[in-house]
Design a protein around this motif. Structure first.
Motif, PDB file in Angstrom:
ATOM      1  N   TYR A 186       0.215  10.709   3.007  1.00 18.68           N
ATOM      2  CA  TYR A 186       0.226   9.442   3.090  1.00 18.68           C
ATOM      3  C   TYR A 186      -1.123   8.775   3.731  1.00 18.68           C
ATOM      4  O   TYR A 186      -1.037   7.663   4.363  1.00 18.68           O
ATOM      5  CB  TYR A 186       1.276   9.367   4.544  1.00 18.68           C
ATOM      6  N   TRP A 187      -2.264   9.121   3.335  1.00 14.95           N
ATOM      7  CA  TRP A 187      -3.340   8.683   3.806  1.00 14.95           C
ATOM      8  C   TRP A 187      -3.731   6.988   3.261  1.00 14.95           C
ATOM      9  O   TRP A 187      -3.884   5.972   3.918  1.00 14.95           O
ATOM     10  CB  TRP A 187      -4.589   9.122   3.232  1.00 14.95           C
ATOM     11  N   LEU A 188      -3.208   6.810   1.944  1.00 16.48           N
ATOM     12  CA  LEU A 188      -3.281   5.401   1.477  1.00 16.48           C
ATOM     13  C   LEU A 188      -2.531   4.668   2.384  1.00 16.48           C
ATOM     14  O   LEU A 188      -2.773   3.289   2.606  1.00 16.48           O
ATOM     15  CB  LEU A 188      -3.221   5.399   0.032  1.00 16.48           C
ATOM     16  N   PHE A 189      -1.214   4.972   2.743  1.00 19.83           N
ATOM     17  CA  PHE A 189      -0.454   4.214   3.457  1.00 19.83           C
ATOM     18  C   PHE A 189      -1.029   3.596   4.786  1.00 19.83           C
ATOM     19  O   PHE A 189      -0.939   2.677   5.269  1.00 19.83           O
ATOM     20  CB  PHE A 189       1.017   4.743   3.531  1.00 19.83           C
ATOM     21  N   MET A 190      -1.425   4.954   5.526  1.00 21.65           N
ATOM     22  CA  MET A 190      -2.011   4.619   6.558  1.00 21.65           C
ATOM     23  C   MET A 190      -3.203   3.822   6.483  1.00 21.65           C
ATOM     24  O   MET A 190      -3.421   2.937   7.411  1.00 21.65           O
ATOM     25  CB  MET A 190      -2.719   6.024   7.110  1.00 21.65           C
ATOM     26  N   LEU A 191      -4.025   3.913   5.714  1.00 16.16           N
ATOM     27  CA  LEU A 191      -5.150   2.841   5.610  1.00 16.16           C
ATOM     28  C   LEU A 191      -4.732   1.407   5.302  1.00 16.16           C
ATOM     29  O   LEU A 191      -5.431   0.721   5.801  1.00 16.16           O
ATOM     30  CB  LEU A 191      -6.057   3.313   4.127  1.00 16.16           C
ATOM     31  N   GLY A 192      -3.732   1.260   4.430  1.00 11.13           N
ATOM     32  CA  GLY A 192      -3.206   0.089   4.337  1.00 11.13           C
ATOM     33  C   GLY A 192      -2.569  -0.570   5.877  1.00 11.13           C
ATOM     34  O   GLY A 192      -2.996  -1.638   5.837  1.00 11.13           O
ATOM     35  N   ALA A 193      -1.931   0.318   6.512  1.00  9.62           N
ATOM     36  CA  ALA A 193      -1.379  -0.142   7.565  1.00  9.62           C
ATOM     37  C   ALA A 193      -2.495  -0.370   8.459  1.00  9.62           C
ATOM     38  O   ALA A 193      -2.461  -1.419   9.375  1.00  9.62           O
ATOM     39  CB  ALA A 193      -0.836   0.970   8.159  1.00  9.62           C
ATOM     40  N   LEU A 194      -3.591   0.440   8.484  1.00 11.30           N
ATOM     41  CA  LEU A 194      -4.543   0.131   9.318  1.00 11.30           C
ATOM     42  C   LEU A 194      -5.165  -0.939   9.239  1.00 11.30           C
ATOM     43  O   LEU A 194      -5.666  -2.025  10.113  1.00 11.30           O
ATOM     44  CB  LEU A 194      -5.814   1.215   9.328  1.00 11.30           C
ATOM     45  N   PHE A 195      -5.528  -1.456   7.789  1.00  8.17           N
ATOM     46  CA  PHE A 195      -6.199  -2.900   7.413  1.00  8.17           C
ATOM     47  C   PHE A 195      -5.152  -4.016   7.832  1.00  8.17           C
ATOM     48  O   PHE A 195      -5.615  -5.047   8.612  1.00  8.17           O
ATOM     49  CB  PHE A 195      -6.169  -2.998   5.873  1.00  8.17           C
ATOM     50  N   ILE A 196      -3.770  -3.802   7.924  1.00  6.99           N
ATOM     51  CA  ILE A 196      -2.802  -4.959   8.276  1.00  6.99           C
ATOM     52  C   ILE A 196      -2.923  -5.015  10.139  1.00  6.99           C
ATOM     53  O   ILE A 196      -3.156  -6.181  10.364  1.00  6.99           O
ATOM     54  CB  ILE A 196      -1.406  -4.608   7.601  1.00  6.99           C
ATOM     55  N   LYS A 214     -10.234   9.576   7.593  1.00 11.74           N
ATOM     56  CA  LYS A 214      -9.618   9.858   6.343  1.00 11.74           C
ATOM     57  C   LYS A 214      -9.955  11.424   6.512  1.00 11.74           C
ATOM     58  O   LYS A 214      -8.975  12.187   5.784  1.00 11.74           O
ATOM     59  CB  LYS A 214     -10.521   9.374   5.354  1.00 11.74           C
ATOM     60  N   THR A 215     -11.034  12.187   6.825  1.00 12.16           N
ATOM     61  CA  THR A 215     -11.287  13.323   6.714  1.00 12.16           C
ATOM     62  C   THR A 215     -10.251  14.011   7.435  1.00 12.16           C
ATOM     63  O   THR A 215      -9.594  14.898   6.962  1.00 12.16           O
ATOM     64  CB  THR A 215     -12.667  13.628   7.278  1.00 12.16           C
ATOM     65  N   PHE A 216      -9.990  13.696   8.565  1.00 14.22           N
ATOM     66  CA  PHE A 216      -9.062  14.301   9.649  1.00 14.22           C
ATOM     67  C   PHE A 216      -7.679  14.026   8.916  1.00 14.22           C
ATOM     68  O   PHE A 216      -6.942  15.061   9.108  1.00 14.22           O
ATOM     69  CB  PHE A 216      -8.990  13.456  10.649  1.00 14.22           C
TER      70      PHE A 216
END
Ligand SMILES: Nc1ncnc2c1ncn2[C@@H]1O[C@H](COP(=O)(O)OP(=O)(O)OP(=O)(O)O)[C@@H](O)[C@H]1O
Ligand SMILES: [Mg+2]
Lengths: 253, 392
Positions: B333-343, B322-324
């Motif tokens: 796009y962080w939230l999208f990435m987090l969502g994608a990571l979770f999926i 997240k920091t990176f």
């Protein structure tokens, strides 16, 4: 809870005029049944007769709409929850074998042992020699000694049935409710299970539900046939199986 | 049959974890304080604070894993306990400012002066003392969790319903803390801290000490969790997770067990929040945001639910990412990435990083030791009932 000296009946388990309906469907209809201390009773009946529901009522899972359910002649079970009823000494084996699949056979038995079940008791629990000896003995009885460190989920259906019976043994309740113990077992295993139940019956009261007539015959105990939520016939296996209404119910399906 | 509590709770992975955390807890501050500034061996102060934040998140993740991984309670409101612990610490830090505030009021924090309050609300009493604040850090989240859990578990609220009401709880607190008249600084929260126990919160030494303390807290929290999950109580928790009603029929009072771990877990989250606040220098209502709690659950899922080490690892890995990413051009796009990571994790690594590693490593280890044992043990020993027939 009622006072202990006002026993209403000598029965260990006493059901009278019990009714249960699920959304208008009467699963249990004016059911009355009494199990004397030390007795073993076989319950038969076609699918949907209400056998499992009766066990649900006794163990507090289902509350009856009406009727009396007494344990040991004085304790009103309809007012207690599952935990309290188990603490009183009513143990149960489920129709679909329900063991703790992600834990070892040995741990399943450990969890079932009738020792201190409080949060503090389990947090500071340190096994004793007596406990592990009891577990060893149960493992031997249910022939799972070699599987003690296997995960319960990896057992075969029959082995799970036995493990669950073993959990009952570890729990050492006064009354055992055993729902379809031999489903999925070979003839040899079925025979062994009958022997085991007879053995357990020497110092426990047992109610066993089973469809397998050979098994019921082998138990050689009083049989109650349920149908549409009430008792259809009661007596020895020969009496019950020659009863016209019982024959009709079984053939009429 | 029952080894001593220490041997029981400290297997190799646990020991390694503790050594790594303790090592970092000592080495990072040492490098920051002893190495010359700007040298490649010196960890800059901002990084000490950043990693201190990760360590606090790791404690929060542990607390979630304890209830979710081992008892099946999916709390989507654990950020609330974290924030409450943070506010308790923040209140202490506010009162330490004293007359050094903008308005120079010796007792009232600036925001109260600004709101024209003439005296301290009763619930701010005592927070000038560290011991009192420290007690509240445990007590307030613990008490809320106890009351909440008592109501929820007794009524047998489980699964997704429980998750939803935990979300509602943190959301309600969010709304409350946003209000100025609630008395916790409203929208702006508590900030501009000066010192903690007489040490300047900005000083390198204090930051290093806070980092060390956070690592220590992580180790202690980890030890507590390990002690719990390796005890017989831990077996009961897993039994509840896997077959709650079955556990009841064995005579366990399930709601009491749940209440115990839920409360313990909330206290741990509170401590995490309390250590977090002096390191980031602010606590505001956004910490109560439902999304924060969900994010914390994702850390645990990524690291590996029901492994403890995985939870801590997941918190660090995801927050590092997240920091990176949020400091670069990909920030929006962080939230999208987090969502994608979770999926992705749910689909590809349902057991998380550590869980997957274990699933791969343990059979290998077992096979290796079995290979040695097989020579000694006769093949005659077979499992229980011979060849049972699962036919129905
Ligand atoms: N929770 C419930 N909700 C609605 N209907 C139920 C519920 N539990 C049982 N029933 C219904 O009550 C009837 C009795 O079910 P029960 O499981 O007691 O039968 P059983 O005698 O055990 O049959 P089987 O031999 O198939 O196990 C069935 O028709 C079942 O569909
Ligand atoms: Mg049934």
């Amino acid at each position: 809870m009622n006072v202990m000296d006002t026993r209403a009946t000598s029965a260990m388990l006493y059901l009278d005029g019990v009714h249960v309906s699920f959304d208008g469907f009467h699963a249990i209809n004016n059911l009355s049944l009494a199990l004397e201390p030390g007795e073993m009773r076989a319950i038969i009946g076609p699918n949907g007769a209400g056998k499992t529901t009766m066990m649900d009522i006794i163990t507090g899972k289902t509350k009856p709409d009406e009727g009396t359910v007494l344990f040991d002649g004085s304790v009103d079970l309809t007012r207690l929850d599952e935990t309290r009823i188990a603490e009183l000494g009513i143990g149960r084996k489920f129709q679909k074998p329900t063991v703790f699949e992600s834990q070892t056979v040995q741990d399943n038995l450990l969890l079932a042992l009738n020792v201190d079940h409080s949060v503090r008791g389990t947090l500071f629990w340190r096994g004793s020699k007596g406990e592990s000896e009891r577990i060893d003995k149960v493992l031997e009885t249910i022939r799972l000694t070699d599987a003690r460190n296997r995960l319960a989920g990896s057992l075969s259906h029959g082995q799970k049935q036995w493990l669950e019976i073993g959990m009952l043994l570890a729990q050492d309740p006064k009354v055992l409710l055993v729902d379809e113990p031999v489903a999925g077992m070979t003839d040899v295993e079925t025979h062994l299970t009958a022997e085991l139940l007879k053995q357990i019956n020497k110092n426990h009261t047992i109610m066993v539900v089973e469809h397998d007539m050979t098994f019921v015959r082998e138990l050689g105990v009083k049989v109650t046939c349920l149908h549409e939520g009430s008792v259809l016939a009661e007596g020895s296996i020969d009496q019950v199986s020659s009863n016209e209404r019982v024959v009709e119910v079984y053939l009429g399906r | 049959m029952t080894p001593h509590i220490l041997t029981r709770s400290l297997d190799r992975a646990a020991t390694t974890f503790i050594l790594i955390v303790a090592g970092l807890g000592v080495l990072i501050p040492l490098s920051n304080l002893l190495m010359p500034q700007g040298s490649m061996f010196q960890v800059p102060t901002y990084l000490v604070a950043l990693w201190g934040k990760y360590v606090c998140y790791a404690i929060l993740a542990l607390s979630i894993d304890l209830i979710w991984g081992y008892c099946g309670i999916l709390s989507l409101g654990h950020g609330a306990f974290f924030a409450l612990g943070g506010y308790a610490m923040g209140m202490y830090l506010m009162r330490q400012i004293g007359s050094r505030g903008v308005y120079g009021n010796p007792v009232l924090p600036d925001f109260m002066v600004f709101l024209n309050w003439d005296k301290l609300p009763w619930y701010w009493y005592g927070f000038d003392k560290f011991w009192f604040a420290a007690l509240m850090v445990l007590l307030v989240p613990g008490l809320l969790a106890f009351c909440f859990g008592w109501l929820a578990f007794r009524s047998r609220v489980t699964g997704v319903y429980l998750s939803i009401i935990t979300q509602a709880m943190t959301y309600a607190l969010l709304l409350g803390f946003f209000r100025n008249d609630f008395g916790f600084g409203g929208n702006n929260g508590l900030t501009d801290f000066k010192d903690i126990l007489g040490f300047n919160v900005q000083a390198d030494g204090t930051r290093c000490a806070l980092f060390l303390l956070s690592c220590l807290a992580l180790v202690i929290a980890f030890l507590i969790c390990r002690a719990v999950v390796t005890s017989k109580l831990g077996k009961v928790l897993i039994a509840i997770r896997d077959a709650e009603s079955r556990t009841r029929f064995l005579g366990y009072r399930v709601e009491t067990y749940k209440l115990f771990v839920f409360t313990l877990s909330a206290c741990m989250a509170g401590v995490a929040g309390a250590l977090y606040v002096p390191q980031v220098g602010i606590i505001n209502p956004s910490e109560f945001a439902p999304a924060n709690s969900i994010e914390a659950v994702i850390w645990v899922a990524v690291g590996g639910r029901g492994t403890l080490v995985g939870a801590a690892l997941g918190a660090v890995v995801v927050n590092y990412a997240k920091t990176f990413f949020t400091s670069g051009p990909l920030a929006p796009y962080w939230l999208f990435m987090l969502g994608a990571l979770f999926i992705l994790v749910t689909l590809l690594l349902p057991k998380g990083i550590v869980g997957t590693f274990n699933a791969w490593w343990e059979p290998w280890k077992a096979r290796r030791s079995a290979g040695i044992a097989a020579d000694e043990e006769s093949a005659a020993r077979e499992d229980g009932i011979g060849a049972p027939n699962p036919a129905e």
